[in-house]
Each structure stands twice: as C-alpha cells, then as structure tokens.
Scaffold this active site. Structure first.
Site, short mmCIF file in Angstrom:
data_model
loop_
_atom_site.label_atom_id
_atom_site.label_comp_id
_atom_site.label_asym_id
_atom_site.label_seq_id
_atom_site.Cartn_x
_atom_site.Cartn_y
_atom_site.Cartn_z
CG ASP A 64 69.81 -6.90 -54.96
OD1 ASP A 64 70.11 -8.44 -54.46
OD2 ASP A 64 69.41 -6.98 -56.15
CG HIS A 65 67.62 -10.79 -52.74
ND1 HIS A 65 68.17 -9.86 -53.95
CD2 HIS A 65 66.70 -11.26 -53.04
CE1 HIS A 65 67.12 -10.23 -54.86
NE2 HIS A 65 66.33 -11.12 -54.19
CG ASP A 119 65.79 -11.86 -58.89
OD1 ASP A 119 65.93 -11.96 -57.65
OD2 ASP A 119 64.54 -11.22 -59.60
NE ARG A 379 57.02 -13.70 -57.64
CZ ARG A 379 58.20 -14.07 -58.01
NH1 ARG A 379 59.49 -14.12 -57.22
NH2 ARG A 379 58.36 -14.45 -59.30
CB SER A 535 61.66 -16.55 -56.96
OG SER A 535 61.92 -17.93 -56.44
NE ARG A 537 63.19 -17.91 -53.28
CZ ARG A 537 62.25 -17.68 -52.70
NH1 ARG A 537 61.59 -18.16 -51.66
NH2 ARG A 537 61.99 -16.17 -52.74
FE1 F3S Z 1 64.56 -7.91 -55.08
FE2 F3S Z 1 61.83 -8.38 -54.72
FE3 F3S Z 1 62.71 -7.50 -56.74
S1 F3S Z 1 63.48 -9.72 -53.66
S2 F3S Z 1 64.99 -8.33 -57.03
S3 F3S Z 1 62.85 -6.38 -55.05
S4 F3S Z 1 61.27 -9.12 -56.52
#
Ligand code: F3S
Length: 646
Positions: A64-65, A119, A379, A535, A537
C-alpha cells in the site's frame, strides 16, 4: 481489583513477566501485519532467523505504500514479498486492495486478539477491540516465528466519552481534542482506553479513526470495548463469528482519566507542524487553501467518503484548490462506485487516486512551495508532504470537504444541518485480491524472487567492551523518524536495500552526515527529548547501524524507536542530567568504558569527553532481555542463538 480492557488481553496472552507498570512483559501474538515499506525487510529478517513457516494464527502482508513504480525497485520488492509470503504461510494483499489498517479492520480484526504490525498506526484495529501495537519489522519477524513480543507493561489512561457528536463534528475531532489535552508525549507508557456512554454512539470505523491517531499521543496503543456496535460491524463484514464481547471490569483502576463531551465538541485542526498543535477551525477560517487531501488510514472509510460525497454533490471544488481522494480499500472504492457516490466526487472535480497511502507517505501530491494543504491524515511533520515549507493542517473529512468547496479553511458547522450518512447493512465482500499461501508441502518447492534491489540484513557485531568514537551528529528535541530516514518517492524504493537507503539518512538535518559517518567508520549521535518520535520505521535504526553508529545519547526516546535501536544493536542511552546535553558538540571524542559490565550492573555508565576533559553520567533504561540482545549484537543474532538452542 478488576482489569481494564488492555489488562484483560495482556493477561490472556502473558508469556513472561509480571503485570506491574513499567516492567517488561512478553506477549503471545495472534496476528501480524506488514506493509511494503517495512515488510520487505521484515521478511528478509524472517528468512535470516531460519524458520520455514509462520506460527501465528494469521499474518498478512499488504502492498500500500510504495505503489508508484517509476523504476524497477518497488516492483522487485513486491515480487519478493509475493513469493516469500506464499512460501512461509502469509496472506498477501495485492496492490489495489487497500491500506493495511483499513483492510485489516474490515477483513481480519478480531476482538480480544493481539496484533503487532510493522507500521505505527497498527492501533487502528483497537477500534474493533484488539490489542494492536506498532512494532519494528524485526519484532514482527520474531512474532511470525512464534516468539514473544516484549513491551514495558503499560499504565492506562481512560478517556470518558459523554454525549453524542453533532452534525459535521466527527471522530477526527475527538482524537484531535485528546491530542490537545494530552500532547504528543502524553500517551507514552500508557494504553488509552475509551469508555462511557458516548462509545456506543460511534461506529467501528469512527472508533478506528480515534485509535489510529492515538499513535500520535506516543501511546502503546488505544482500544475501544467490543460491544453490539462491534458485532454489527462484523456481521456487515460477514464475520459475525469473529465477535467476542470485551468490556473492562467495573472496578478497573486507571492511572489518569480525561473526559471528552462529544455533544460540545467543535471542529478542530492540528496546525503546522505537529499533531498536537490543535486549534478550533473557527479560529483558522479565512486562511487560503491550495490543496485538500482526503484519505489515509485515519479517514478513508466508507462512512468518511460517503460524508464527503454528500457534501460535494452537485457542487464544484474551488478554483484554486486541488482536491485528492484516496479510498481506504477496494471494498470502500467499489461500494462508492456502486452507490453512485464516486460519480458525485468526480463530477465535483475531485482527483480520485488509487486506494493506497499515496500523499500521506509523500507518494505524489506534494503541495506547491509554501502552500497550504489540508489533510485528513495523522501527521503533519515538516517536510513529510514532500514540500519543505508547506503548511499542513490535519482536519476531519467534513472540514476538508467544506474547505475544498470554498477555497479557504472553513468550519463545516457553518454549512447548516448535516444530512445523516446512511450506511449499508452489509458491505460488499470480495477477497479476490488476497493471495493465500501455499500448503506446507507445496511451499517447499517454491522459489523466492530476488531482484537486484533485495539486499541482505546489514552485518551486526556484539557490543564492544569500550565504545570510543566521535559525535557524528547532534540534534535537538522531537527528532522524528522522518528526519532520520525520510520517506517519499525518491527514498522509499530502497527499503530492502540498506546500503543505498543509508545515503539519505538525516540528510534533511545535516546533508554531510552519511559521508561523515563513512569517513569516521563509527560514531555516536547526541539527541534531545523524544528522539525518534513518529513511525515504527526500523530503517531509522538500520541506516545508522550500517553507517557505524554505536550509541545514541538522548534526553529521552520515543518507545518504538528505542526498541528498534536495541533490535539493531545500537545502544540507547539517556543523559542523567539534561544539562550535560549542552556540553557535548559535534566532533567531540567520547569514551564509554566497561559497557557490558555497566549495563549488567544496573545501566549507569560514565561518558568521558576527551575534547573537553569532562565526564558525565548516562543511563540505559533497559530490561535484562534487551541487554542480552545488545550484547549479542541485536535481535537477529540473539533470536538465532535462541532458536538454535531449542
Ligand atoms: Fe499509510 Fe499514512 Fe497510514 S503512510 S499506513 S496512510 S499513516
């Protein structure tokens, strides 16, 4: 004494430790999730551990990213993840199926279960009554292998909800109000639990908006009870059999209680550049808007987009505004199309994007320079949008839609009576973009596809007796993982290629940092408060590891990042006296001697600064297990050692 929601789930999953706030507990993990920006590394780590199949009840990999494919790298990563998940027993959610948290809520979330995800917005599933926690990829890899997940036993903050939301005030305003009251540090060390008569007035996707953005409080997670509203949601998803009721005991004790009166709440906005810089929208009216982005794992549910479509129907987006809409899942997208609401969005001039993270992770749609962008995301750190001087406001879908129509920040409650959002009794269910894993026998013969972008986990070494190196970077308070390891279309394709991604480490703060590290070979970072917020990350630890960082000395750390540093084998130390931060500068030569013995003896160590001749005390707030991990050179060699012994 009775138990809170989180305590009940922790008790049922406790593998080690005692439920005393602050002391480390090891939890059995029922489910895991990964997304592609962190997932490729998590699966490389799972491979390195050497266990053939996952041992969780359910593990899911989402794409999804990194869905922009302007080079081969993202496609390489997706092919790697699709092939390895089939082999090791993980469901694979193909690109186009939606954002991990939205899809997990719809199709996998189960009340009372534990979930960790690579995540930081994994707490979204707290909206359905799960104990859902954001973790580093390596923690997820270990949990997939059947290992425990360790956290300091959290305290509990109760948020008492009274009344009922009015008109165009929505769940996003609830979490913005909680952020206003508690701040981005207010949840550290706590689970935030929602209770009170207002709970039953909120649907599961609304609850999920609140628990999602609870990540911005720094909380371990946030959670709602599982009640009849939860049962209705699961029934509408064709999963009523997954329902289990979950309520706190009536005599449960809370460390702190705050109250939010839903009836009195007004639309709120988090102003640049922090999610807790919250002001009433009514005070911001008149600010000209260049861009409005609706979507992300916070606000992309069917309820949110039906609301937006209802507000835009028959109107046109203001001339100077670019409005983008990213549905949260294929289910949301398809249902918007089926009921005609998608047509209303398109007719009004919205730019409908695919159902991914998209602009939230800097994949396109950077605002113009110094532009004002209203986003329904979670964010608004400086630069996250891809435009360093953009002014990003975080708002509800209602405020976003109202402002897109007028071209100025607009309080949606001034638009008059809000029409009811009518939700369907049943969602349209199709899991045709979920690829299920092969059976254990068939899996043995499957090949894993590894393109040239797939590089192994970096080398680690056991913690040295003495750490002697220069300060290669000094930073201030509230350094985020975006500062350490930026996202965006230029960087994200290298998430499975640590040598390459390290070239981007800290460059927005100090462009010479990677080159300086390479020249020195090793180094120490000095930081302020809340180092590593943001995050989960783990590349924010892996890139410094690759660049030779041995220790980070800070005033305080964000929880997930501190765990990621330990997992990577980097020593996190805190100044005993904050005033000592001022005396250490870039290039100072530091010595930390007798590290293993000092850690084992309670964690206090002395740092000698041979540039100034001063010494100062630092503290390692670490559990015995974390010390063993550091001494082994990180979680990967530590886990390997343990699994070889078993
Ligand atoms: Fe994707 Fe933004 Fe959520 S990067 S997982 S939609 S915080």
């Amino acid at each position: 004494m009775g138990y809170t929601l989180a305590q009940k789930i922790i008790k049922a999953h406790l593998l080690s430790g005692e439920m005393i706030p602050g002391s480390e507990v090891g939890l059995k993990i029922d489910q895991t999730l990964t997304q592609d920006a962190t997932g490729s590394m998590a699966y490389l780590e799972f491979e390195a551990i050497g266990i053939p199949r996952v041992k969780t009840e359910k593990s899911v990999a989402y794409i999804d990213h990194n869905t922009l494919q302007s080079g081969f790298e993202n496609a390489d990563d997706h092919a790697y993840m699709q092939s390895i998940t089939k082999k090791i027993g993980v469901d694979f959610s193909r690109p186009g199926n939606g954002i991990c948290h939205q899809v997990h809520l719809e199709r996998y979330g189960v009340p009372g279960k534990t979930l960790i995800g690579s995540d930081s917005h994994t707490p979204t599933c707290g909206g359905i009554g799960m104990l859902a926690i954001g973790a580093g990829g390596l923690d997820v890899a270990v949990a997939m292998g059947g290992g425990a997940y360790y956290i300091p036993m959290p305290g509990t903050i109760k948020v008492e909800l009274t009344g009922r939301l009015q008109g165009y005030v929505s769940a996003k305003d609830v979490i913005l109000e909680v952020l206003r009251q508690l701040s981005v540090k207010g949840g550290v060390g706590y689970v935030v639990e929602y209770a009170g008569e207002g709970v039953s007035t909120l649907s599961v996707p609304e609850r999920a908006t609140i628990t999602n953005m609870g990540a911005e409080l720094g909380a371990t997670t946030s959670i709602f009870p599982a009640d009849e509203v939860t049962r209705d949601f699961l029934r509408a998803q064709g999963r009523e059999s997954d329902f289990t009721p979950l309520q706190p005991d009536s005599d449960a004790q809370y460390d702190k209680v705050i109250t939010v009166d839903l009836s009195a709440l007004r639309p709120l906005a988090a102003c640049p550049h922090s999610p807790d810089n919250v002001k009433p929208v009514s005070e911001l009216c008149g600010i000209k808007v260049d861009q409005v982005c609706i979507g992300s794992c916070t606000n992309s549910s069917l309820r949110d987009l039906l609301r937006v479509a209802g507000m835009l129907k028959g109107q046109t987006v203001a001339e100077g505004v670019s409005l983008t809409i990213s549905p949260g899942s294929k289910q949301v997208f398809a249902m918007m199309a089926d009921c005609g609401a998608l047509g209303d969005l398109i007719a009004a001039g919205a730019r409908v994007l695919e159902c991914t993270c998209g602009p939230c992770i800097g994949m396109g749609q950077s605002p113009r320079s110094a532009g004002v962008s209203l986003r329904t995301f979670n964010r608004n750190f400086k630069g996250r949008s891809g435009t360093a001087d953009a002014q990003v406001y975080l708002v509800s879908p209602e405020t976003a839609a109202a402002s897109a129509l007028t071209g100025y920040i607009t309080d949606p409650t001034t638009l008059g009576q809000a029409a009811e959002v009518v939700m369907p009794e049943r969602f349209t269910i199709s899991d045709n973009l979920i690829v299920h894993p092969a059976g254990a026998d068939e899996a043995q013969a499957l090949e894993i596809r590894r393109g040239p972008n797939i590089k192994p986990y970096p080398q680690t070494a056991p913690l040295a007796e003495d750490i002697r190196c220069e300060v290669t970077l000094k930073v201030e308070d509230n350094i985020t993982t975006d500062h350490i390891m930026p996202a965006g279309a230029k960087v994200l394709p290298y998430r499975s290629n640590v040598p390459k991604i390290s070239e981007f480490c800290f460059v927005a703060v100090d462009p010479d940092f990677p080159a300086r590290c390479k020249e020195k070979g090793q180094g120490i970072i000095v930081g302020g408060h809340n180092y590593g917020q943001g995050s989960s990350r783990e590349h924010a630890a892996l890139a410094p590891l690759y660049l030779g960082v041995k220790a980070v000395i800070a005033k305080s750390f964000a929880r997930i990042h501190k765990a990621n540093l330990v997992n990577a084998g980097i020593l996190p130390l805190e100044f005993v006296s904050e005033a000592d931060y001022d005396g250490v500068e870039l290039g100072h030569a530091l010595s930390i001697c007798g590290v293993p013995a000092g850690l084992k003896a309670g964690g206090d160590l002395t740092v000698t600064d041979s540039t100034t001749g001063r010494s100062f005390a630092v503290r390692a707030e670490l559990s015995g297990r974390q010390i063993d991990i550091l001494l082994a050179g990180g979680l990967l060699p530590y886990t390997k050692k343990i699994s070889e012994r078993q």
